[in-house]
Design an enzyme around this catalytic site. Structure first.
Site, PDB file in Angstrom:
ATOM      1  N   THR A 226       0.702  -1.353  -0.027  1.00 30.64           N
ATOM      2  CA  THR A 226      -0.088   0.041  -0.045  1.00 30.64           C
ATOM      3  C   THR A 226       0.881   1.185   0.181  1.00 30.64           C
ATOM      4  OG1 THR A 226      -2.032   0.922   0.969  1.00 30.64           O
ATOM      5  CG2 THR A 226      -0.278   0.436   2.336  1.00 30.64           C
TER       6      THR A 226
ATOM      7  N   GLY B  12      -4.979  -2.386   7.509  1.00 30.13           N
ATOM      8  CA  GLY B  12      -4.216  -3.525   7.600  1.00 30.13           C
ATOM      9  C   GLY B  12      -3.921  -3.654   9.467  1.00 30.13           C
TER      10      GLY B  12
ATOM     11  N   CYS C 197      -2.735  -3.460  -2.842  1.00 32.22           N
ATOM     12  CA  CYS C 197      -3.377  -4.554  -1.839  1.00 32.22           C
ATOM     13  C   CYS C 197      -3.503  -5.654  -3.093  1.00 32.22           C
ATOM     14  CB  CYS C 197      -4.788  -4.274  -1.638  1.00 32.22           C
ATOM     15  SG  CYS C 197      -5.020  -2.785  -0.568  1.00 32.22           S
TER      16      CYS C 197
END
Length: 244
Positions: free
Chosen positions: A96, A173, A202
């Protein structure tokens, strides 16, 4: 093609308040915070919470541009190696991006005093983001096969089978250590969306799934506006906070 809502809808309890009603600390840091510094503080604070030596903390900040690789990150998903620093992290998930204009929230909660169910905790984080987005008339949605919060984009081309285009507006996360949560969520307020092109966010390569932000959706939302919505959404699900 019908895209079903995740069963997480049914497992997320409406109330994640502490059994003793104690408030979590709520901290907002204005300057850009280096990633290593933030992680070191977060891990030390989580250890102190686990020992009963510190209160729970919700920490809102921004990072300089960087990529993080979760425990499931694949090397092929780092498209532009060297563009920004890459940090390996203990959170779940894949690659990310973090950077200015994105609100990162590190959530350090003692799940022993709330509920010891990691999957339900992730669902509660999604519900929190969805509630905050609703304050700006944005319909955030969760999907069964994709963690995070998504926004439908009827203005963009559909998928090959006619699926509605969707953009991710918030990522999740988490890691849980000694039943204290680490890492948390990131909400795109006004980041530079082109920075996401250096990775496969992702791990999702489907063409009609992209990344968006509140400002990209045409909403003149400031970081302060987003913080207020996040605070109200958090308190509705997780209980009271106290500003530090």
């Amino acid at each position: 093609m019908t895209q079903a809502f995740a069963p997480r809808d049914s497992i997320a309890p409406l109330d994640w308040r502490r059994q003793d009603g104690a408030p979590a600390e709520w901290r907002v840091t204005a300057p850009l915070t280096p990633y290593e510094e933030a992680v070191a503080f977060m891990e030390a604070r989580a250890a102190a919470i686990a020992c009963g030596a510190a209160r729970e903390l919700v920490w809102l900040l921004e990072h300089p541009p960087l990529y993080t690789a979760g425990t499931s990150a694949r090397a092929a998903d780092l498209v532009a190696a060297g563009r920004f620093p890459v940090h390996r992290t203990g959170r779940g998930g894949q690659y990310t991006y973090h950077g200015p204009g994105q609100r990162v929230v590190y959530v350090m909660l003692d799940l022993r005093s709330r509920r010891q169910d990691v999957r339900a905790y992730v669902a509660a984080l999604e519900a929190w983001i969805i509630a905050a987005l609703a304050e700006f008339n944005v319909r955030g949605e969760r999907r069964e096969d994709r963690v995070g919060v998504w926004a439908a984009r009827p203005d963009k081309p559909r998928g090959l089978s006619g699926e509605m285009a969707e953009d991710k507006i918030a990522a999740i996360g988490v890691r849980v250590k000694r039943w204290v949560s680490l890492h948390g969520i990131s909400l795109n307020v006004e980041p530079e969306l082109s920075h996401f092109s250096g990775i496969v966010p992702c791990g999702i390569r489907t063409a009609h799934y992209g990344v968006t932000s509140l400002v990209d959706l045409g909403l003149p939302v400031t970081m302060a506006d987003a913080d207020l919505a996040l605070k109200r959404g958090f308190e509705a699900i997780f209980g009271p906070t106290t500003r530090v």
